[in-house]
Design an enzyme around this catalytic site. Structure first.
Site, short mmCIF file in Angstrom:
data_model
loop_
_atom_site.label_atom_id
_atom_site.label_comp_id
_atom_site.label_asym_id
_atom_site.label_seq_id
_atom_site.Cartn_x
_atom_site.Cartn_y
_atom_site.Cartn_z
N HIS A 381 10.63 36.74 83.92
CA HIS A 381 9.83 35.81 83.12
C HIS A 381 10.71 34.84 82.34
CE1 HIS A 381 10.50 37.75 79.11
NE2 HIS A 381 10.59 38.87 79.80
N CYS A 400 12.42 44.13 81.17
CA CYS A 400 12.14 43.01 82.05
C CYS A 400 13.37 42.11 82.16
CB CYS A 400 10.95 42.21 81.53
SG CYS A 400 9.36 43.00 81.83
#
Length: 493
Positions: A381, A400
């Protein structure tokens, strides 16, 4: 974001026990009188159709490949081959072990073949977060064919990963074992004289000369270690130079094992993330076409190793805060503070509350995220926090992977889409949250590489932030010792 499998989770190949157990003979049953037949008791009445039970279908059994018999020349070749486990990082010991004989030699060869093809460590001994799993593999059929055709060297050559990365580590392992056997390297301190520093650098870098600037040689070392190439002997450079050679060997062993977990063919179009180095690389036609810095999981919030496929991109994504992060970092701030900072609290105390950060310029996910299936709820992301990308220490996420250049990556993946190709930023600018399906899914590999060879053969190392190298090297050594013990115990049987 964190919340610690791979697209395909396959069991580890093991040598089929049935192939080693020998034939099974059934004992004849005693003669019995059968109901309804002459001399037997009356037959019972037939059961109603509703009570009749259909016998289960019999699953056909695959034919068993017998253990092949070896010629004396083949046995001699296998005995020598089994003594070279150290060159593939299957043992930290350079001493050759005595190979068994007869049928036990065949079993030992099959065990070694399996270790070289899919790894020495059984997947049952993996950490859960090592979600990269090798494919199932039975070495017996190919081995039997090689014995029959008298092509054992060719069979053995095809066992190892067909990648330059693996071969580079193999060459590096040989070099670092020579360094170890010669006594390793001296420890440096901040006050070490330039001559001592130059001598230490020369151990790993044969390009160091007596006439070049010492700062140039230090810079080369810093680049190999993934450090800021200042040319100064700072604390981090000293620490990297003082890592014991045994630890460098352990790192090489661990990375060779991870290569063995990969499939023998990688998708030619894929995204790879080196978790330890915090770098993302895009491959097209099996060649790297783009690279960018990333931010990966901090120790304690480890990014998992896994394989999956990116199937969609969410533009202007809200962040549904994982409960673990909310409990540890957000709820302690108090409800009023969270609301003031723009978070939303969804649900009720009775039904359960969760925290959501709406899409927008302050969203932790930035302007877009790349989704792929995995049990850890991790993804790639964007991020509004850009300063970390200029750092050489980029392990700071909850698991992440934050990307330095997410929009160019999205444009590259969507270039063949008639609606969104070239329109990613314009679509983001509408402010609308929407999921965009990729025209073709893209394989994504999250890998943990802490040792690798550059094109000129020089070994590069990265820190082992999660402590996985030593752990895995220890598991490899323990598994190799167990295999050797079994081979010795079966010798002569």
């Amino acid at each position: 974001m964190r919340n610690h499998s791979v697209l395909r989770t396959l069991s580890t190949a093991i040598l089929p026990a049935i192939a080693l157990a020998g034939p099974v003979f059934a004992q004849s049953a005693p003669t019995q009188l059968v109901p309804g037949q002459p001399g037997g008791p009356p037959a019972p009445p037939a059961a109603p159709a509703a009570q009749r039970v259909t016998p289960p279908a019999v699953t056909p059994v695959a034919p068993v490949v017998p253990l092949p018999a070896l010629s004396p020349a083949q046995a001699a070749w296998l005995t020598d081959w089994l003594g070279d486990g150290a060159e593939h990082g299957l043992t930290a010991s350079a001493a050759k072990q005595q190979a068994p004989a007869g049928e036990a030699l065949v079993r030992a060869a099959l065990d070694r073949a399996r270790a070289l093809h899919v790894g020495r460590v059984d997947t049952g001994d993996f950490l859960e977060i090592w979600a990269l799993r090798p494919a199932a593999y039975d070495p017996l059929p190919a081995f039997a064919a090689a014995v029959a055709a008298d092509r054992l060297p060719q069979w053995a050559a095809d066992l190892t990963p067909p990648y330059a990365g693996y071969e580079g580590l193999k060459a590096g392992l040989s070099n670092y074992e020579k360094i170890r056997d010669a006594g390793g390297w001296p420890k440096l301190v901040a006050a070490s004289p330039p001559a001592a520093v130059r001598e230490r650098l020369l151990v790993e870098d044969k390009n160091v000369t007596a006439t070049e600037k010492l700062s140039d040689a230090i810079q080369r070392a810093q680049r190999r270690y993934g450090l800021n190439p200042t040319g100064q002997l700072d604390a981090r450079t000293l620490a990297a130079l003082n890592v014991p050679v045994a630890d460098r060997i352990a790192a090489i062993m661990a990375n060779m094992e991870r290569w063995r977990w990969l499939p023998r063919e990688l998708p030619v179009n894929r995204v790879q993330v080196n978790i330890a180095a915090a770098v993302l690389t895009v491959f097209e036609g099996d060649a790297p076409v783009a690279s960018m810095r990333a931010v990966t999981g901090s120790p304690g919030n480890e990014t998992p190793m896994l394989v999956s496929s990116i199937h969609s991109i969410v533009l202007n994504p809200p962040w549904n805060v994982p409960s673990s992060i909310a409990k540890r970092e957000l709820w302690p701030k108090g409800r009023a503070t969270l609301l003031r900072q723009g978070y939303k609290i969804v649900g009720t105390p009775q039904t359960g509350e969760r925290i959501v950060q709406p899409a927008g310029p302050n969203s932790a996910l930035g302007q877009l995220k790349f989704d792929f299936d995995n049990p850890f709820a991790v993804y790639l992301h964007d991020t509004p926090l850009r300063t970390k990308f200029s750092s050489y220490d980029r392990l700071a996420s909850h698991g992440c992977v934050r990307l330095e250049k997410p929009i160019p990556l999205a444009e590259l993946m969507m270039k063949d889409d008639p609606k969104f190709g070239g329109q990613i930023q314009a679509t983001i600018d509408t402010g609308k949250t929407q999921r965009v399906q990729l025209p073709k899914q893209v394989a994504v590999y999250l890998l943990y590489w802490t040792a690798f060879a550059s094109g000129n053969g020089a070994m590069n190392f990265r820190a082992d932030p999660y402590g996985w190298d030593k752990l895995l090297a220890g598991k490899i050594e323990a598994s190799s010792r167990r295999a050797a013990t079994i081979a010795i115990a079966s010798k002569g049987k």
